[in-house]
Design an enzyme around this catalytic site. Structure first.
Site, PDB file in Angstrom:
ATOM      1  N   CYS A 288       0.565   3.126  10.676  1.00 30.75           N
ATOM      2  CA  CYS A 288       1.107   4.287   9.974  1.00 30.75           C
ATOM      3  C   CYS A 288       1.807   5.218  10.962  1.00 30.75           C
ATOM      4  O   CYS A 288       1.180   5.691  11.914  1.00 30.75           O
ATOM      5  CB  CYS A 288       0.010   5.065   9.238  1.00 30.75           C
ATOM      6  SG  CYS A 288       0.677   6.546   8.447  1.00 30.75           S
TER       7      CYS A 288
ATOM      8  N   SER B  62       0.820  -1.204   0.000  1.00 28.09           N
ATOM      9  CA  SER B  62       0.000   0.000   0.000  1.00 28.09           C
ATOM     10  C   SER B  62       0.861   1.264   0.000  1.00 28.09           C
ATOM     11  O   SER B  62       1.881   1.324   0.681  1.00 28.09           O
ATOM     12  CB  SER B  62      -0.879  -0.017   1.247  1.00 28.09           C
ATOM     13  OG  SER B  62      -1.642   1.155   1.311  1.00 28.09           O
TER      14      SER B  62
ATOM     15  N   VAL C 177       4.062  10.960   4.129  1.00 30.69           N
ATOM     16  CA  VAL C 177       2.918  11.369   3.300  1.00 30.69           C
ATOM     17  C   VAL C 177       1.706  11.660   4.182  1.00 30.69           C
ATOM     18  O   VAL C 177       0.998  12.644   3.973  1.00 30.69           O
ATOM     19  CB  VAL C 177       2.612  10.284   2.248  1.00 30.69           C
ATOM     20  CG1 VAL C 177       1.295  10.575   1.545  1.00 30.69           C
ATOM     21  CG2 VAL C 177       3.748  10.198   1.252  1.00 30.69           C
TER      22      VAL C 177
ATOM     23  N   GLY D 110      12.657   0.506   2.266  1.00 33.21           N
ATOM     24  CA  GLY D 110      13.739   0.178   1.343  1.00 33.21           C
ATOM     25  C   GLY D 110      14.662  -0.879   1.938  1.00 33.21           C
ATOM     26  O   GLY D 110      14.471  -1.328   3.073  1.00 33.21           O
TER      27      GLY D 110
ATOM     28  N   LEU E 118      -1.035   9.558   4.875  1.00 33.14           N
ATOM     29  CA  LEU E 118      -2.320   8.990   4.435  1.00 33.14           C
ATOM     30  C   LEU E 118      -3.155   9.918   3.550  1.00 33.14           C
ATOM     31  O   LEU E 118      -4.378   9.954   3.659  1.00 33.14           O
ATOM     32  CB  LEU E 118      -3.168   8.563   5.654  1.00 33.14           C
ATOM     33  CG  LEU E 118      -2.610   7.392   6.472  1.00 33.14           C
ATOM     34  CD1 LEU E 118      -3.508   7.136   7.688  1.00 33.14           C
ATOM     35  CD2 LEU E 118      -2.529   6.127   5.624  1.00 33.14           C
TER      36      LEU E 118
ATOM     37  N   GLY F  98      -3.739   3.572   1.302  1.00 33.11           N
ATOM     38  CA  GLY F  98      -4.476   3.662   2.566  1.00 33.11           C
ATOM     39  C   GLY F  98      -5.720   4.529   2.419  1.00 33.11           C
ATOM     40  O   GLY F  98      -5.649   5.652   1.936  1.00 33.11           O
TER      41      GLY F  98
ATOM     42  N   GLY G 250      11.694  -3.844   2.262  1.00 29.82           N
ATOM     43  CA  GLY G 250      12.953  -3.794   1.525  1.00 29.82           C
ATOM     44  C   GLY G 250      13.158  -4.862   0.476  1.00 29.82           C
ATOM     45  O   GLY G 250      14.282  -5.074   0.035  1.00 29.82           O
TER      46      GLY G 250
END
Lengths: 308, 255
Positions: free
Chosen positions: A131, A22, A72, A218, A74, A47, A245
């Site tokens: 989150c 997501s 970000v 990552g 959401l 999300g 990752g």
């Protein structure tokens, strides 16, 4: 020999173990230019919350060694816009479309899950209690066993299809959280969401993110993610979707060996929009080389010497 | 517009000055339609400190030779690595990305500060094809940083400002005397430092001249998936990579 790539999360079947994480794959539409979406095991869309969210202020991203931070927060147009405008454009995909459900209160999670439950072509949700980039809710539900169990149970009561719960790595004992979520009625867990991190520009003496802290993803987080999948595999009976990752088929196989039934590819989609298909092909190739007839047999197939 | 992920080959890497270099990339297949103002996301291989692709404006397109030219400023480790890339090296691009400029047929004023010249050359060529008349203002710190005069002069008038007065008029681009006759232009296009673009937006608004600016927000994916590169618009946060990089100033909140 043809390898059977099929895996199952409870009653839900996937044509292969490769899903998209997501927030890294939009709604699939963004990647139609680059790959055939129908070849994926599943896509987990952005999300989705009860109401429209603008997300955090720019800058929201910082590159870090072998990874990136994001904040970000959401950003999404809310569940009603998803149902009315986005769902009609993606419901034809011949893959499992899973909605990542987010919220800042139990009521919001429940309300979004109830609405998504009515959509025929959405066979599962991924409950995001992890989150790190929102002020209320989000990770707060995923860092305490009681709160995690409570929100999962509340959603379980109204949601009748496959319920996956996405866990945060920002806890002291992820196995306990996974058990709480299992007790709450989850069909599966996915892990890990991003790790809370920070980046500073020494020249300007300022944080690189408007929110100061953000979520690290990552290859930098892969060893932590792998460890957590392995710990959770030994703590719960429900299936695990592993992520964190993954940039190659070898990474994906490692997650399965650690205990994952399926995997998600996240940040790597930004580096190579065709990475998902390359991972599927590479996993098949691995199975051929290792004479694995059913890829599901790799789950938890880590070999550990016991006679020290 | 269709987007592609393709390998190009570096066929030239020329130093422009101490801060800038020009890459010429070629591929075997014909290029798709590319609009002025669009960009590429370059994957930087063998540079351990560089994780993400780098978004870079398309400076020029040669559809006959299947070539793209990228004017790049050395900013950090990624672009430094690119500046040393040798001919024959493959470069993986995701392109063409973003929306592109609106092409006027009237009198166009192009205002580029520093690296902001990057998208303006292909824009000038496209405008010329579209029948527009073109005036370009190039602003730099000093004469030694000035480049691109010839190529822009072949397409129209070129004016220069330098901060130290070593060439053209002294000061910032927005202080150039041409702004005293700004109402003779039908469309303003700008790319460069944010304060410069905001100053131009102010002038454009005063004189009610349509104005587009090209933003350079940091990006990860370049295709509207990560939502990292947003800017504040009148309709909320929008991705610079897909809704931009070119915006009409009237759509931007802080302009």
């Amino acid at each position: 020999m043809i390898t059977d790539l099929n895996v199952s999360i409870q009653q839900l079947s996937f044509k292969n173990p490769v899903l998209t994480a997501s927030g890294t794959f939009g709604y699939g539409i963004e990647f139609e230019y680059f790959i055939d979406i129908n070849r994926l095991g599943g896509i987990i869309v952005k999300g989705t919350t009860g109401q429209h969210r603008e997300g955090n202020r720019y800058p929201r991203m910082a590159e870090t060694p072998s990874g990136m931070l994001n904040a970000v927060g959401l950003q999404n147009k809310g569940v009603d816009v998803f149902i009315n405008d986005i769902y009609p454009k993606i419901q034809h995909y011949d893959t499992n479309i899973i909605v990542n459900v987010s919220g800042s209160s139990i009521e919001e999670y429940v309300a979004v899950a109830e609405k998504i439950d009515t959509l025929n072509q959405i066979p599962a949700i991924e409950l995001n209690i992890s989150c790190p980039n929102v002020k209320q809710g989000g990770m707060a539900f995923g860092t305490q066993c009681a709160a995690a169990e409570k929100v999962v149970r509340a959603v379980r009561d109204v949601y009748h299809k496959t319920l996956i719960v996405k866990l945060t790595p920002n806890v002291t004992n992820i196995a306990e959280i996974a058990q709480a979520v299992e007790n709450g009625g989850a069909d599966a867990v996915s892990l890990i969401n991003t790790m809370l991190g920070m980046s500073i520009d020494a020249e300007t003496r300022r944080p690189r993110l408007s929110t100061i802290t953000g979520g690290l993803s990552g290859p930098a987080v892969k060893p932590v993610a792998l460890r957590m999948v392995w710990q959770v595999y030994h703590a719960v009976k429900i299936p695990i979707i592993g992520l964190g990752g993954i940039t190659s088929a070898t990474d994906a196989i490692e997650f399965m060996l650690a205990g994952a039934t399926a995997i998600e590819i996240g940040t790597a989609n930004f580096l190579d929009p065709q990475i998902t298909l390359k991972v599927i092909e590479g996993m098949e190739n691995y199975c051929q080389r290792h004479h694995v007839e059913h890829i599901k047999d790799l789950t938890g197939a880590l070999l550990i010497e016991t006679n020290h | 517009m269709k987007k592609y992920v393709q390998d190009f080959t570096v066929i030239a890497n020329e130093k422009v000055n101490s801060d800038y270099f020009m890459l010429t990339l070629q591929q075997e297949a014909p290029l798709p339609e590319i609009r002025a103002g669009q960009f590429v996301e370059v994957r930087i291989d063998q540079a351990p400190d560089t994780f993400l692709r780098r978004p870079i404006s398309i400076h020029d397109v040669d559809f006959v030779q299947h070539q793209l030219r990228l004017l790049v400023k050395i900013n950090g480790t990624g672009t430094k690595h690119l500046s040393r890339i040798s001919n024959g090296t493959p470069l993986n691009l995701v392109y063409p990305l973003g929306n592109g400029f609106t092409l006027t047929t009237g009198r166009a004023l192009l205002i580029g500060g520093g690296c902001g010249l990057a998208p303006l050359y292909y824009l000038a060529k496209q405008l010329k094809q579209n029948g527009a008349s073109i005036t370009t203002i190039i602003g730099t710190r000093c004469q030694s940083m000035l480049f691109g005069l010839d190529q822009f002069q072949s397409l129209g008038d070129v004016l220069v400002t330098t901060e130290d007065g070593s060439c053209g008029e002294q000061g910032f681009v927005t202080q150039h005397s041409i702004f005293q006759q700004i109402e003779t232009f039908n469309f303003l296009y700008s790319c460069g430092p944010e304060p410069m673009m905001k100053a131009i937006a102010k002038v454009a608004r005063q004189h009610q001249i349509p104005c587009e600016v090209s933003l350079e927000n940091m990006m990860a994916c370049g295709i509207g998936a990560c939502l990292c590169c947003v800017t504040e618009t009148n309709s909320g946060h929008q991705c610079v990579c897909t809704q931009g990089p070119v915006f009409n100033i009237n759509d931007l909140k802080n302009y």
